[in-house]
Design a protein around this motif. Sequence first.
Motif: not given
Length: 364
Positions: A186-196
């Motif tokens: 698997x590979x993943x990324x997220x947001x430094x500041x949650x946009x939602x």
Amino acid sequence: MTSEVMASEPWPDEIAVDPRAFVRGPMEGNTVRSFVLLSALVLSLGASQPAALAAEPLAQKDSLDHVLLWGRDIDQVSAIMAVKLGFQVRPGRNPGGVANRYVRLADRGYLELLGITRPDADMDPGMLADQASLKGGPGARSVGIRAGALDRVYAMLRDKGFGLTPVFTASPNDPDGGGPTRPPRWRLFAFERPPLSSTVFFIDYAPAKTDPASVLDDRLAREHPNGARELSAFWLLSADADADRRQLEKMGFGGARPVRLPQVAARGYCIPVGSGGVLALQPDGAGIAADALREGGSQVLGVSLGVADLETARRRVERGYERSLTSYAGVLGKSFLAPTRSDLGMLIEFHVEAGTPAACGDRL
């Protein structure tokens, strides 16, 4: 997603790193969290920086992947899912005092069940933030979207000005992977500041195993007595549904359709994501949505699941809860709502499975 790789059942579409450790918190008054990884597994992951690629709409390439659902404890949430709702619950692991189990669906979506098993559980910042929001109760605050082309999605979001974490991958020595010479599981990324208003992350997976035993095991794991087959919608509840809609549109998920959900007294938008959708909701007067927002703040209020036979599913849930349930014409067609909010801290809507891929009412 707990902080270790699953070893008991090597399914290609399960991961063990918790992206909520990357960032956490609703956008209202959110304090940006540093990207902190504490578990031994996560410390062994490698990070890669994808090359820039042309931006293009995401909605037809991506799909809903899974929701992370905390129970009061792992056995309680598992029993509700199996006994009251008629799901097959598959085993997970218990690393560091946070156990997980899985409800896998035929469309590759799934629900991950989480529960604390000891007072001194080793929890990463994302888990601690969830627990602070939930106050020890059940519920969901994080969802994942499966990216059709993770590098392209990353580049598009970066070019639009979103602050992103690096792309993290499973360890080359992942015991459930194919070894150092094969693509990471698997590979993943997220947001430094949650946009939602709730946490969202993007993920992709290596191809599934194709040997006969693995194919059979995978198929059997996705069969449920209640006939559930597809993860059709995430319900994101906040005080400002339009803010979530605008952010999703900026991400490339356009085509929002105004919706009302009188069964929970909510209104907002259905935003297509592949053949499913995200319901960005806010309260519409007094009712379930207003109560949930007042008691728990922004949250994953519910999920929609498509079933092979709605009447069979309804009868199973009626027997589980010992009460009659009424069908209604929902956003995704004929539906009924399981009374799970007090048990799970999250609602589960069952609807007639779409015969062909559709989203946000196109199946009506």
